[in-house]
Design a protein around this motif. Structure first.
Motif, mmCIF file in Angstrom:
data_model
loop_
_atom_site.group_PDB
_atom_site.id
_atom_site.type_symbol
_atom_site.label_atom_id
_atom_site.label_comp_id
_atom_site.label_asym_id
_atom_site.label_seq_id
_atom_site.Cartn_x
_atom_site.Cartn_y
_atom_site.Cartn_z
ATOM 1 N N VAL A 59 0.827 -1.090 -0.015
ATOM 2 C CA VAL A 59 0.148 0.040 -0.107
ATOM 3 C C VAL A 59 1.013 1.268 0.037
ATOM 4 O O VAL A 59 1.695 1.456 0.685
ATOM 5 C CB VAL A 59 -0.949 0.041 1.363
ATOM 6 C CG1 VAL A 59 -1.683 1.371 1.300
ATOM 7 C CG2 VAL A 59 -1.885 -1.222 1.155
ATOM 8 N N TYR A 60 0.734 2.133 -1.058
ATOM 9 C CA TYR A 60 1.388 3.312 -0.915
ATOM 10 C C TYR A 60 0.443 4.702 -0.730
ATOM 11 O O TYR A 60 -0.776 4.668 -1.321
ATOM 12 C CB TYR A 60 1.794 3.500 -2.426
ATOM 13 C CG TYR A 60 2.218 4.839 -2.913
ATOM 14 C CD1 TYR A 60 3.754 5.001 -2.574
ATOM 15 C CD2 TYR A 60 1.715 5.962 -3.269
ATOM 16 C CE1 TYR A 60 4.250 6.543 -3.100
ATOM 17 C CE2 TYR A 60 2.204 7.317 -3.557
ATOM 18 C CZ TYR A 60 3.649 7.321 -3.414
ATOM 19 O OH TYR A 60 4.083 8.543 -3.886
ATOM 20 N N LEU A 61 0.564 5.416 0.314
ATOM 21 C CA LEU A 61 -0.081 6.579 0.378
ATOM 22 C C LEU A 61 0.670 7.762 0.164
ATOM 23 O O LEU A 61 1.704 7.947 0.539
ATOM 24 C CB LEU A 61 -0.157 6.460 2.105
ATOM 25 C CG LEU A 61 -0.849 5.297 2.755
ATOM 26 C CD1 LEU A 61 -0.620 5.270 4.389
ATOM 27 C CD2 LEU A 61 -2.430 5.587 2.648
ATOM 28 N N GLY A 62 -0.155 8.699 -0.570
ATOM 29 C CA GLY A 62 0.475 9.959 -1.130
ATOM 30 C C GLY A 62 0.013 10.153 -2.356
ATOM 31 O O GLY A 62 -0.998 9.997 -2.659
ATOM 32 N N ASP A 63 1.252 10.819 -3.070
ATOM 33 C CA ASP A 63 0.935 11.686 -4.232
ATOM 34 C C ASP A 63 1.203 10.681 -5.304
ATOM 35 O O ASP A 63 2.014 9.715 -5.367
ATOM 36 C CB ASP A 63 1.891 12.711 -4.401
ATOM 37 C CG ASP A 63 1.626 13.507 -5.746
ATOM 38 O OD1 ASP A 63 0.688 13.378 -6.217
ATOM 39 O OD2 ASP A 63 2.824 13.943 -6.342
ATOM 40 N N GLY A 64 0.165 10.557 -6.245
ATOM 41 C CA GLY A 64 0.330 9.565 -7.439
ATOM 42 C C GLY A 64 1.460 10.137 -8.532
ATOM 43 O O GLY A 64 1.060 10.480 -9.628
ATOM 44 N N ASN A 65 2.572 10.022 -8.086
ATOM 45 C CA ASN A 65 3.853 10.552 -8.655
ATOM 46 C C ASN A 65 4.750 9.417 -9.456
ATOM 47 O O ASN A 65 4.077 8.324 -9.792
ATOM 48 C CB ASN A 65 4.613 11.431 -7.646
ATOM 49 C CG ASN A 65 5.307 10.642 -6.621
ATOM 50 O OD1 ASN A 65 5.015 9.269 -6.539
ATOM 51 N ND2 ASN A 65 5.754 11.298 -5.537
ATOM 52 N N ASN A 66 5.783 9.833 -9.762
ATOM 53 C CA ASN A 66 6.549 8.935 -10.421
ATOM 54 C C ASN A 66 7.264 7.724 -9.695
ATOM 55 O O ASN A 66 7.209 6.575 -10.199
ATOM 56 C CB ASN A 66 8.002 9.840 -10.847
ATOM 57 C CG ASN A 66 8.583 10.664 -9.726
ATOM 58 O OD1 ASN A 66 8.316 10.430 -8.412
ATOM 59 N ND2 ASN A 66 9.817 11.304 -10.060
ATOM 60 N N ASN B 112 -0.253 -7.600 -5.237
ATOM 61 C CA ASN B 112 -1.169 -6.697 -5.071
ATOM 62 C C ASN B 112 -0.564 -5.612 -4.427
ATOM 63 O O ASN B 112 0.196 -5.411 -3.683
ATOM 64 C CB ASN B 112 -2.258 -7.481 -4.129
ATOM 65 C CG ASN B 112 -2.740 -8.552 -4.510
ATOM 66 O OD1 ASN B 112 -2.917 -8.884 -5.886
ATOM 67 N ND2 ASN B 112 -2.789 -9.740 -3.368
ATOM 68 N N CYS B 113 -1.417 -4.367 -5.160
ATOM 69 C CA CYS B 113 -0.767 -3.145 -4.811
ATOM 70 C C CYS B 113 -2.106 -1.985 -4.983
ATOM 71 O O CYS B 113 -2.849 -1.948 -5.695
ATOM 72 C CB CYS B 113 0.119 -2.408 -5.948
ATOM 73 S SG CYS B 113 0.860 -0.742 -5.787
ATOM 74 N N THR B 114 -2.126 -1.177 -3.794
ATOM 75 C CA THR B 114 -3.196 -0.349 -3.658
ATOM 76 C C THR B 114 -2.364 1.520 -3.493
ATOM 77 O O THR B 114 -1.553 1.130 -2.615
ATOM 78 C CB THR B 114 -4.204 -0.523 -2.364
ATOM 79 O OG1 THR B 114 -4.785 -1.749 -2.581
ATOM 80 C CG2 THR B 114 -5.237 0.560 -2.293
ATOM 81 N N ILE B 115 -3.019 2.134 -4.348
ATOM 82 C CA ILE B 115 -2.330 3.377 -4.385
ATOM 83 C C ILE B 115 -3.481 4.274 -3.589
ATOM 84 O O ILE B 115 -4.551 4.369 -4.262
ATOM 85 C CB ILE B 115 -1.927 4.107 -5.785
ATOM 86 C CG1 ILE B 115 -1.156 3.106 -6.476
ATOM 87 C CG2 ILE B 115 -1.505 5.535 -5.736
ATOM 88 C CD1 ILE B 115 0.503 2.798 -5.758
ATOM 89 N N ALA B 116 -3.193 4.917 -2.466
ATOM 90 C CA ALA B 116 -4.104 5.785 -1.833
ATOM 91 C C ALA B 116 -3.909 7.110 -1.950
ATOM 92 O O ALA B 116 -2.801 7.545 -1.493
ATOM 93 C CB ALA B 116 -4.584 5.499 -0.456
ATOM 94 N N CYS B 117 -4.595 8.060 -2.583
ATOM 95 C CA CYS B 117 -4.331 9.612 -2.743
ATOM 96 C C CYS B 117 -5.445 10.324 -2.704
ATOM 97 O O CYS B 117 -6.654 9.955 -2.872
ATOM 98 C CB CYS B 117 -3.793 9.638 -4.415
ATOM 99 S SG CYS B 117 -2.623 8.423 -4.813
ATOM 100 N N PRO B 118 -5.093 11.715 -2.387
ATOM 101 C CA PRO B 118 -6.405 12.591 -2.231
ATOM 102 C C PRO B 118 -7.046 12.694 -3.499
ATOM 103 O O PRO B 118 -6.300 12.379 -4.773
ATOM 104 C CB PRO B 118 -5.862 13.801 -1.715
ATOM 105 C CG PRO B 118 -4.239 13.387 -1.253
ATOM 106 C CD PRO B 118 -3.901 12.099 -1.826
ATOM 107 N N VAL B 119 -8.239 13.131 -3.735
ATOM 108 C CA VAL B 119 -8.866 13.505 -5.149
ATOM 109 C C VAL B 119 -8.203 14.282 -5.723
ATOM 110 O O VAL B 119 -7.591 15.504 -5.434
ATOM 111 C CB VAL B 119 -10.405 13.900 -4.878
ATOM 112 C CG1 VAL B 119 -10.994 14.264 -5.890
ATOM 113 C CG2 VAL B 119 -11.218 12.840 -4.023
ATOM 114 N N GLY B 120 -7.927 14.160 -6.990
ATOM 115 C CA GLY B 120 -6.997 14.953 -7.911
ATOM 116 C C GLY B 120 -5.747 14.897 -8.008
ATOM 117 O O GLY B 120 -4.883 15.334 -8.505
ATOM 118 N N TYR B 121 -5.134 13.768 -7.043
ATOM 119 C CA TYR B 121 -3.490 13.703 -7.230
ATOM 120 C C TYR B 121 -3.551 12.246 -7.273
ATOM 121 O O TYR B 121 -2.351 11.630 -6.989
ATOM 122 C CB TYR B 121 -3.042 13.707 -5.707
ATOM 123 C CG TYR B 121 -3.209 15.268 -5.293
ATOM 124 C CD1 TYR B 121 -2.093 16.044 -5.696
ATOM 125 C CD2 TYR B 121 -4.422 15.986 -4.552
ATOM 126 C CE1 TYR B 121 -2.156 17.668 -5.383
ATOM 127 C CE2 TYR B 121 -4.469 17.481 -4.606
ATOM 128 C CZ TYR B 121 -3.235 18.071 -4.725
ATOM 129 O OH TYR B 121 -3.373 19.504 -4.368
#
Length: 320
Positions: free
Chosen positions: A168-175, A190-199
């Motif tokens: 699980v990655y928390l934060g900005d959907g960056n590089n 398995n991988c989950t990306i958790a980001c704020p809306v718009g990021y």
């Protein structure tokens, strides 16, 4: 060393090739690089040396500075018997109007490979197109493949497997998140990306990893709910909220990303033996609390150390 795949059944055959994104590597090639990095790390700890890159020279172009990227590539080349040249933006004519094509063609006459750390991903694509030597992506605004390979090495070391784990990655959907998603999808993690809306990560990356995951059995998710994402995680990962070039957004991002901080409240939902990763540099009490990054679950310095062994494995495979 890795039992998930028979990595020794066929030789790693990427000599002379560039590495711009992890999409270019097969599942087997990724496992082979991870295995090679682990072998090189074991050899170094045993005092064994190798001069497989004697006479080879790597040009390192840094339009974005970095402690870990520079030292790991430079030390890696030296340890393998080669040499490395550090070139910042002021050392090249790129900043004065010389074309990428001309730079690529000139450097191809002098060195055996180029590692570049830059902003626009299009620049490294053009560099690879025009050069007659391998190009290695040390980081662009869209991808960070060498970091993701080091992440896989670290995860394998602490969990003894990759396939089937929940990252699980928390934060900005960056590089970093982009390359992490591709790496996970390639090896069946398995991988989950958790980001704020718009990021969130780029749409084309999400589509790519879902396609890869459908073949490897990896489930890749993107969500705006950090607490739901973290539940039963084996690995938690974060990065700075404002990357290089985004400094003007720092204050805004601190507010937007507040609920995505890795702290004891959110890690309580992960598995009791979770491990924490961060690509560094870290801002304590922003994206992660000191309690977590300096606590018993953290393997961030082991992760940073593995950058050296991954760079050596990659350089040896491409130039050896």
């Amino acid at each position: 060393m890795i039992n998930t795949l028979q990595t020794k059944e066929q030789p790693l055959n990427i000599k002379g090739l560039s590495l711009l994104t992890l999409e270019e590597l097969s599942e087997t090639e990724i496992y082979q690089l991870v295995d090679s990095a682990l072998t090189l790390k074991k050899q170094q700890k045993s005092g064994l040396t190798s001069k497989t890159l004697e006479g080879k020279t790597l040009a390192m172009i840094f339009e974005k500075p970095s402690t870990r990227t520079r030292v790991s590539f430079e030390a890696g080349m030296i340890q393998l018997g080669g040499s490395a040249l550090y070139l910042n933006g002021n050392d090249l004519q790129l900043g004065r109007g010389e074309s990428i094509a001309d730079t690529a063609k000139v450097l191809s006459q002098y060195v055996d490979a180029i590692m570049i750390r830059t902003f626009a991903h299009e620049k490294i694509v053009e560099l690879a197109k025009q050069a007659s030597i391998p190009i290695i992506n040390g980081l662009t605004d869209e991808h960070h493949p060498c970091q993701a390979l080091a992440d896989l090495v670290t995860i394998y070391e602490v969990k003894k497997k990759l396939k089937g784990l929940k990252l699980v990655y928390l934060g900005d959907g960056n590089n970093v998140s982009h390359s992490l998603m591709i790496a996970a999808a390639k090896v069946g993690m398995n991988c989950t990306i958790a980001c704020p809306v718009g990021y969130e990560p780029k749409k084309q990356i999400i589509e790519l990893v879902n396609d890869i995951g459908s073949k490897t059995g990896a489930e890749i998710k993107v969500t705006n709910n950090p607490f739901e994402a973290v539940t039963d995680a084996d690995i938690l990962y974060t990065d700075v909220w404002a990357s290089m070039g985004q400094e003007s957004e720092q204050e805004k991002r601190i507010t937007v990303f507040e609920d995505f901080q890795v702290n004891s409240k959110i890690t309580y939902l992960a598995k009791s033996d979770f491990r924490f990763l961060h690509c560094l540099p870290a801002h304590r009490e922003e994206e992660v609390t000191a309690e977590i990054i300096d606590g018993p679950h953290s393997v961030v310095f082991q992760q940073a150390g593995n950058r050296l062994h991954v760079q050596k494995a990659l350089l040896q495979a491409i130039l050896g």
